[in-house]
Design a protein around this motif. Structure first.
Motif, PDB file in Angstrom:
ATOM      1  N   GLU A 143       0.724  -1.189  -0.138  1.00 31.24           N
ATOM      2  CA  GLU A 143       0.295  -0.006  -0.054  1.00 31.24           C
ATOM      3  C   GLU A 143       0.842   1.228   0.034  1.00 31.24           C
ATOM      4  O   GLU A 143       0.529   2.194  -0.513  1.00 31.24           O
ATOM      5  CB  GLU A 143      -0.826  -0.103   1.178  1.00 31.24           C
ATOM      6  N   TYR A 144       1.961   1.276   0.715  1.00 30.70           N
ATOM      7  CA  TYR A 144       2.999   2.406   0.789  1.00 30.70           C
ATOM      8  C   TYR A 144       3.484   2.790  -0.680  1.00 30.70           C
ATOM      9  O   TYR A 144       3.415   3.775  -1.156  1.00 30.70           O
ATOM     10  CB  TYR A 144       3.920   2.189   1.931  1.00 30.70           C
ATOM     11  N   VAL A 145       3.866   1.548  -1.313  1.00 30.51           N
ATOM     12  CA  VAL A 145       4.408   1.679  -2.818  1.00 30.51           C
ATOM     13  C   VAL A 145       3.520   2.461  -3.787  1.00 30.51           C
ATOM     14  O   VAL A 145       3.973   3.448  -4.336  1.00 30.51           O
ATOM     15  CB  VAL A 145       5.166   0.268  -3.116  1.00 30.51           C
ATOM     16  N   LEU A 146       2.314   1.483  -3.715  1.00 31.15           N
ATOM     17  CA  LEU A 146       1.171   2.348  -4.502  1.00 31.15           C
ATOM     18  C   LEU A 146       0.713   3.488  -4.058  1.00 31.15           C
ATOM     19  O   LEU A 146       0.786   4.495  -5.080  1.00 31.15           O
ATOM     20  CB  LEU A 146       0.194   1.399  -4.664  1.00 31.15           C
ATOM     21  N   HIS A 147       0.777   4.008  -2.914  1.00 32.46           N
ATOM     22  CA  HIS A 147       0.422   5.198  -2.480  1.00 32.46           C
ATOM     23  C   HIS A 147       1.504   6.227  -2.955  1.00 32.46           C
ATOM     24  O   HIS A 147       1.425   7.394  -3.318  1.00 32.46           O
ATOM     25  CB  HIS A 147       0.478   5.441  -1.043  1.00 32.46           C
ATOM     26  N   SER A 148       2.916   6.039  -2.857  1.00 33.34           N
ATOM     27  CA  SER A 148       3.844   6.468  -3.314  1.00 33.34           C
ATOM     28  C   SER A 148       3.961   6.967  -4.731  1.00 33.34           C
ATOM     29  O   SER A 148       3.820   7.965  -5.217  1.00 33.34           O
ATOM     30  CB  SER A 148       5.317   6.038  -3.236  1.00 33.34           C
ATOM     31  N   LEU A 149       3.431   5.713  -5.545  1.00 29.73           N
ATOM     32  CA  LEU A 149       3.408   6.008  -6.968  1.00 29.73           C
ATOM     33  C   LEU A 149       2.171   7.120  -7.504  1.00 29.73           C
ATOM     34  O   LEU A 149       2.348   7.943  -8.351  1.00 29.73           O
ATOM     35  CB  LEU A 149       3.219   4.646  -7.378  1.00 29.73           C
ATOM     36  N   ASP A 150       1.087   6.998  -6.459  1.00 31.27           N
ATOM     37  CA  ASP A 150       0.048   7.845  -6.853  1.00 31.27           C
ATOM     38  C   ASP A 150       0.486   9.280  -6.434  1.00 31.27           C
ATOM     39  O   ASP A 150       0.398  10.221  -7.338  1.00 31.27           O
ATOM     40  CB  ASP A 150      -1.277   7.547  -5.778  1.00 31.27           C
ATOM     41  N   LYS A 151       1.206   9.540  -5.326  1.00 29.81           N
ATOM     42  CA  LYS A 151       1.519  10.695  -4.958  1.00 29.81           C
ATOM     43  C   LYS A 151       2.485  11.560  -5.939  1.00 29.81           C
ATOM     44  O   LYS A 151       2.505  12.605  -6.229  1.00 29.81           O
ATOM     45  CB  LYS A 151       2.022  10.777  -3.576  1.00 29.81           C
ATOM     46  N   ILE A 152       3.243  10.885  -6.309  1.00 36.04           N
ATOM     47  CA  ILE A 152       4.662  11.226  -7.253  1.00 36.04           C
ATOM     48  C   ILE A 152       3.782  11.611  -8.622  1.00 36.04           C
ATOM     49  O   ILE A 152       4.304  12.752  -9.016  1.00 36.04           O
ATOM     50  CB  ILE A 152       5.537  10.109  -7.455  1.00 36.04           C
ATOM     51  N   SER A 153       2.989  10.975  -8.990  1.00 37.56           N
ATOM     52  CA  SER A 153       2.375  11.235 -10.426  1.00 37.56           C
ATOM     53  C   SER A 153       1.170  11.991 -10.382  1.00 37.56           C
ATOM     54  O   SER A 153       0.675  12.758 -11.066  1.00 37.56           O
ATOM     55  CB  SER A 153       1.581  10.011 -11.072  1.00 37.56           C
ATOM     56  N   PHE A 154       0.390  12.337  -8.808  1.00 36.09           N
ATOM     57  CA  PHE A 154      -0.487  13.435  -8.946  1.00 36.09           C
ATOM     58  C   PHE A 154       0.069  14.613  -8.786  1.00 36.09           C
ATOM     59  O   PHE A 154      -0.563  15.778  -9.297  1.00 36.09           O
ATOM     60  CB  PHE A 154      -1.356  13.178  -7.499  1.00 36.09           C
TER      61      PHE A 154
ATOM     62  N   GLU B  16       4.277  30.689  -6.886  1.00 40.87           N
ATOM     63  CA  GLU B  16       4.747  31.792  -6.572  1.00 40.87           C
ATOM     64  C   GLU B  16       4.541  32.518  -7.514  1.00 40.87           C
ATOM     65  O   GLU B  16       4.383  32.204  -8.584  1.00 40.87           O
ATOM     66  CB  GLU B  16       6.400  31.650  -6.151  1.00 40.87           C
ATOM     67  N   ASN B  17       4.381  34.079  -7.302  1.00 44.52           N
ATOM     68  CA  ASN B  17       4.556  35.087  -8.375  1.00 44.52           C
ATOM     69  C   ASN B  17       3.381  34.828  -9.420  1.00 44.52           C
ATOM     70  O   ASN B  17       3.308  35.321 -10.584  1.00 44.52           O
ATOM     71  CB  ASN B  17       5.946  34.900  -9.441  1.00 44.52           C
ATOM     72  N   GLY B  18       2.285  34.588  -8.702  1.00 44.74           N
ATOM     73  CA  GLY B  18       0.875  34.228  -9.419  1.00 44.74           C
ATOM     74  C   GLY B  18       1.087  33.218 -10.099  1.00 44.74           C
ATOM     75  O   GLY B  18       0.086  32.915 -10.836  1.00 44.74           O
ATOM     76  N   ASN B  19       2.004  32.115 -10.108  1.00 43.15           N
ATOM     77  CA  ASN B  19       1.884  31.082 -11.000  1.00 43.15           C
ATOM     78  C   ASN B  19       1.352  29.734 -10.053  1.00 43.15           C
ATOM     79  O   ASN B  19       1.710  29.593  -8.867  1.00 43.15           O
ATOM     80  CB  ASN B  19       3.309  30.606 -11.284  1.00 43.15           C
ATOM     81  N   TYR B  20       0.663  29.048 -10.790  1.00 39.72           N
ATOM     82  CA  TYR B  20      -0.032  27.721 -10.364  1.00 39.72           C
ATOM     83  C   TYR B  20       0.888  26.511 -11.118  1.00 39.72           C
ATOM     84  O   TYR B  20       0.946  26.526 -12.199  1.00 39.72           O
ATOM     85  CB  TYR B  20      -1.439  27.659 -10.525  1.00 39.72           C
ATOM     86  N   ILE B  21       0.905  25.494 -10.259  1.00 46.29           N
ATOM     87  CA  ILE B  21       1.508  24.233 -10.613  1.00 46.29           C
ATOM     88  C   ILE B  21       0.361  23.218 -10.680  1.00 46.29           C
ATOM     89  O   ILE B  21      -0.073  22.985  -9.398  1.00 46.29           O
ATOM     90  CB  ILE B  21       2.724  23.687 -10.126  1.00 46.29           C
ATOM     91  N   LEU B  22       0.157  22.741 -11.551  1.00 45.47           N
ATOM     92  CA  LEU B  22      -1.161  21.500 -11.602  1.00 45.47           C
ATOM     93  C   LEU B  22      -1.044  20.605 -10.708  1.00 45.47           C
ATOM     94  O   LEU B  22       0.046  19.842 -10.551  1.00 45.47           O
ATOM     95  CB  LEU B  22      -1.257  20.900 -13.089  1.00 45.47           C
ATOM     96  N   TYR B  23      -1.841  20.275  -9.696  1.00 44.79           N
ATOM     97  CA  TYR B  23      -1.727  19.546  -8.576  1.00 44.79           C
ATOM     98  C   TYR B  23      -2.782  18.704  -8.372  1.00 44.79           C
ATOM     99  O   TYR B  23      -3.731  19.304  -7.923  1.00 44.79           O
ATOM    100  CB  TYR B  23      -1.306  20.430  -7.552  1.00 44.79           C
ATOM    101  N   LYS B  24      -2.833  17.403  -8.572  1.00 44.05           N
ATOM    102  CA  LYS B  24      -4.016  16.534  -8.427  1.00 44.05           C
ATOM    103  C   LYS B  24      -4.205  16.053  -6.927  1.00 44.05           C
ATOM    104  O   LYS B  24      -2.823  15.491  -6.413  1.00 44.05           O
ATOM    105  CB  LYS B  24      -4.003  15.480  -9.547  1.00 44.05           C
ATOM    106  N   THR B  25      -4.898  15.768  -6.175  1.00 46.75           N
ATOM    107  CA  THR B  25      -5.044  15.241  -4.829  1.00 46.75           C
ATOM    108  C   THR B  25      -5.855  14.305  -4.606  1.00 46.75           C
ATOM    109  O   THR B  25      -6.062  13.580  -3.784  1.00 46.75           O
ATOM    110  CB  THR B  25      -5.359  16.202  -3.887  1.00 46.75           C
ATOM    111  N   GLU B  26      -6.909  13.851  -5.636  1.00 46.12           N
ATOM    112  CA  GLU B  26      -7.684  12.743  -5.493  1.00 46.12           C
ATOM    113  C   GLU B  26      -7.671  11.681  -6.758  1.00 46.12           C
ATOM    114  O   GLU B  26      -7.317  11.950  -7.900  1.00 46.12           O
ATOM    115  CB  GLU B  26      -9.182  13.231  -5.537  1.00 46.12           C
ATOM    116  N   LYS B  27      -7.806  10.387  -6.403  1.00 49.31           N
ATOM    117  CA  LYS B  27      -8.085   9.477  -7.588  1.00 49.31           C
ATOM    118  C   LYS B  27      -9.109   9.904  -8.297  1.00 49.31           C
ATOM    119  O   LYS B  27     -10.266  10.313  -7.777  1.00 49.31           O
ATOM    120  CB  LYS B  27      -8.209   8.129  -6.754  1.00 49.31           C
TER     121      LYS B  27
END
Length: 680
Positions: free
Chosen positions: A229-240, A365-376
């Motif tokens: 579960e830790y490994v798969l969770h890591s793979l999710d977080k890295i790619s989200f 920063e500086n008005g910039n957003y980085i696309l960041y997914k947090t849910e499956k």
């Protein structure tokens, strides 16, 4: 175009990193024998400055110091200055990185060393501000002028330390490769794992594909559900997170924070190659459609941005690119302003904003957003009362709109040299992706690159070149080139059953024994016996962001020995693991690729031989399954390969499951074979 005010000797080099410095006022030289001879003859201290094309802080130090006339005057008056591309010359990088780590306790790039005229280091570090750099160079020069023995004495002590680092003390102890010891290694490792955010604790966070690959295998074979579960969770977080480019695909080198949000935006081939392999294995295990999406986007990124017409793969994309004002800025190509997204996406913006967190979570920063997914995706779809199919359609639409919107932007700089070792890692990545998804385009890419290596990087004596640029191959190959190429060719054999890949692998292995192998410690030196000696002879055995070349070779010899029935290869593989086993307990996460081999020797490991006209069909069924303790071979006809010899029966397709060369009775169906594969 403005005519450069200065031009130095680097103008004659092919490395993009060296060419970036060709118009510095510093009188840079490349690493050549005549330059080193000149240092000895003139009795001048040497500056050795090491970096790579995509390195952000290398660019910063160049702009602040190496483009400055005052700094250049100091360097030119008192030193011979040598610029090194660490990717072209990993041997030089390894030797002097070890020295910097001894001197300062840490390392990184840019790496800057002051050495005696004979190349032995006396001072060094990583990034220096302009005034620090000037002050240090003037002080060292004064010491060298007035009390040179101070520097010589220090160089002698440091040289002893470097020699000790590369010594492997075998002793008389024989280690037993046991399941219990393996479990102890993993238990020592677990406190460092970030079970909440993925990866390891603290920041910055590197993906470390080799570590996650081993932990996934260990968790699966030992039925450790929490670890899996830790490994798969890591793979999710890295790619989200922002470490993955959700629009054009591909991974950045690392995250500067602990939640994978803000990447260091450079994209390296070796990361994307290994992550392509890792997500392919995770997809085999889970059939999670998100992992398949990552495979596709990563493969598409490599093919569109890092591949030339010959099938060769380029090395990297820079972190920096020009912003709308024409100023070089980190991440300028990848970030978005909220208003820009609102105008582009119109009625889709609210859903897009919720999916990619165009809010305080995704703000950089500086008005910039980085696309960041947090849910499956399934959770997001349910929450927003849309179907998964509708969400996929929306994502496809968003991607198309934003990809088009990025086209007018200035792309980051491309490091278009080709490295044999990194290309081989990418062959393995595409081959794993093909095995997991059955997308034949991935196999085409892998085979095309393999043919590129054979045609351009492989010499008639079975030796390899390390790099390729401007239709020229150069620099004698290092152990990493051989280790990863053998690994890639063995993987190609498994998915094609074409025995030429076994022959290539065997010939390359034989060459390694002749020119790299050290019988005293049973390991392979990083540099060939044909190469000019450096101040120390590095032995690469610690796994890091890329597996150590020795751990890759040890695994190769195990697999090749199993396929060929070569007892010597298997014996040497075991001796290599014996040589390293005493070190693993002190830092298991630094030996993750060795631990694959440890698993092979301490737990059931199988060879599967498939013979008959339906061999390919059975092969494809096997490849879609996650079976990390299995190597497969096969043929539609009779074969002289040891594992297949005398096992072909006309009119039948037979499957032989073997362990350490001893085979069970043949089966005609795959299911009973799979049922006989045990893990612990």
């Amino acid at each position: 175009m403005k005519t450069p005010k200065y031009t130095n000797d680097l103008i004659h080099e092919s490395s993009p990193y060296l060419l970036q410095h060709a118009h510095n006022p510093v009188d840079w030289k490349a690493w050549h024998k005549d330059v080193l001879d000149e240092a000895k003859k003139s009795n001048k201290l040497i500056i050795i400055s090491v970096g790579y094309s995509a390195c952000h802080w290398c660019h910063v130090m160049e702009h602040e110091s190496f483009e400055d006339a005052e700094v250049a005057d100091i360097m030119n008056a008192h030193y011979i200055s040598i610029k090194v591309d660490r990717e072209e010359r990993p041997d030089i990088d390894q030797v002097y990185m070890q020295a910097v780590q001894i001197m300062t306790g840490s390392g990184g790039w840019p790496m800057n060393i002051v050495a005696l005229p004979d190349g032995r280091p006396v001072w060094g570090g990583t990034y220096f501000r302009k005034e620090q750099w000037k002050s240090a160079l003037l002080q060292i020069q004064q010491i060298y002028k007035k009390e040179p023995s101070q520097l010589t004495n220090y160089a002698n002590k440091l040289e002893e330390g470097l020699q000790q680092l590369n010594l492997i003390d075998l002793g008389d102890h024989q280690y037993e490769f046991s399941q219990q010891r393996l479990t102890e290694f993993v238990e020592l490792w677990k406190p460092y794992l970030d079970t909440k955010l993925g990866g390891t604790k603290n920041a910055p966070k590197f993906m470390m594909p080799t570590n996650l690959d081993f932990l996934l295998r260990y968790a699966y074979q030992f039925n450790d559900e929490e670890l899996q579960e830790y490994v798969l969770h890591s793979l999710d977080k890295i790619s989200f997170g922002g470490t993955f480019d959700h629009i054009d695909g591909g991974f950045s080198r690392y995250s500067v924070d602990d939640r994978w949000h803000v990447p260091h935006f450079e994209k390296m081939l070796y990361d994307n190659a290994q992550l392509l392999s890792l997500y392919s294995k995770a997809y085999k295990l889970t059939q999670d459609p998100w992992y398949k999406e990552i495979i596709k986007k990563t493969a598409d990124f490599i093919e569109s941005e890092l591949t030339d017409s010959s099938g060769a793969f380029y090395s990297a994309l820079d972190a920096d690119s020009e912003n709308e004002k024409g100023i070089q800025e980190e991440g300028a190509f990848y970030t978005w302003k909220k208003q820009e997204l609102q105008e582009l996406l119109e009625t889709e913006f609210d859903t897009f904003s919720a999916y990619f967190n165009i809010n305080e979570k995704g703000y950089w920063e500086n008005g910039n957003y980085i696309l960041y997914k947090t849910e499956k995706d399934n959770i997001f779809a349910e929450k927003h009362q849309i179907s998964i199919e509708e969400l996929q359609q929306k994502k496809g639409k968003w991607t198309k709109i934003l990809s088009e919107a990025k086209k007018p932007r200035k792309k980051p700089g491309l490091d278009d040299k080709t490295l044999t070792s990194w290309n081989a890692l990418t062959i393995t990545g595409f081959t794993e992706a093909y095995a997991a998804t059955e997308n034949a385009d991935y196999l085409v890419s892998a085979l095309k690159n393999a043919e590129f290596i054979i045609e351009n990087q492989l010499k008639s004596d079975h030796s390899l070149f390390h790099s390729y640029k401007s239709e020229k191959s150069k620099i004698n190959g290092y152990l990493e080139d051989y280790a990863f190429t053998i690994e890639a060719f063995l993987k190609l054999y498994e998915v094609t059953f074409d025995e030429k890949w076994i022959d290539f692998s065997n010939n390359l292995s034989q060459y390694c024994f002749e020119y790299f192998y050290n019988q005293d410690n049973h390991l392979f030196n990083f540099t060939s016996k044909k190469d000019d000696a450096l101040i120390s002879n590095p032995v690469e055995f610690t796994d890091n962001v890329i597996p150590a070349s020795n751990s890759a070779m040890a695994n190769n010899l195990f697999r090749l020995g199993s396929l060929m029935g070569n007892a010597d290869y298997l014996m040497i593989s075991e001796k290599m693991l014996q040589a390293i086993s005493g070190k693993i307990g002190s830092y298991p996460m630094g030996y993750s690729n060795w631990l694959h081999l440890y698993l092979n020797f301490s737990n059931p490991f199988y060879e599967l031989a498939i013979l008959g006209e339906n061999a390919t069909n059975e092969q494809n069924k096997i490849h879609k399954k996650y079976l990390p303790n299995l190597i497969i071979s096969g043929s539609k006809t009779s074969s002289e390969l040891s594992i297949l010899e005398d096992r072909f029966v006309e009119g039948k397709t037979l499957l032989y499951l073997c362990e350490q060369g001893k085979c069970q009775l043949p089966e005609e169906k795959l299911t009973p074979v799979l049922n006989n594969i045990a893990f612990v």
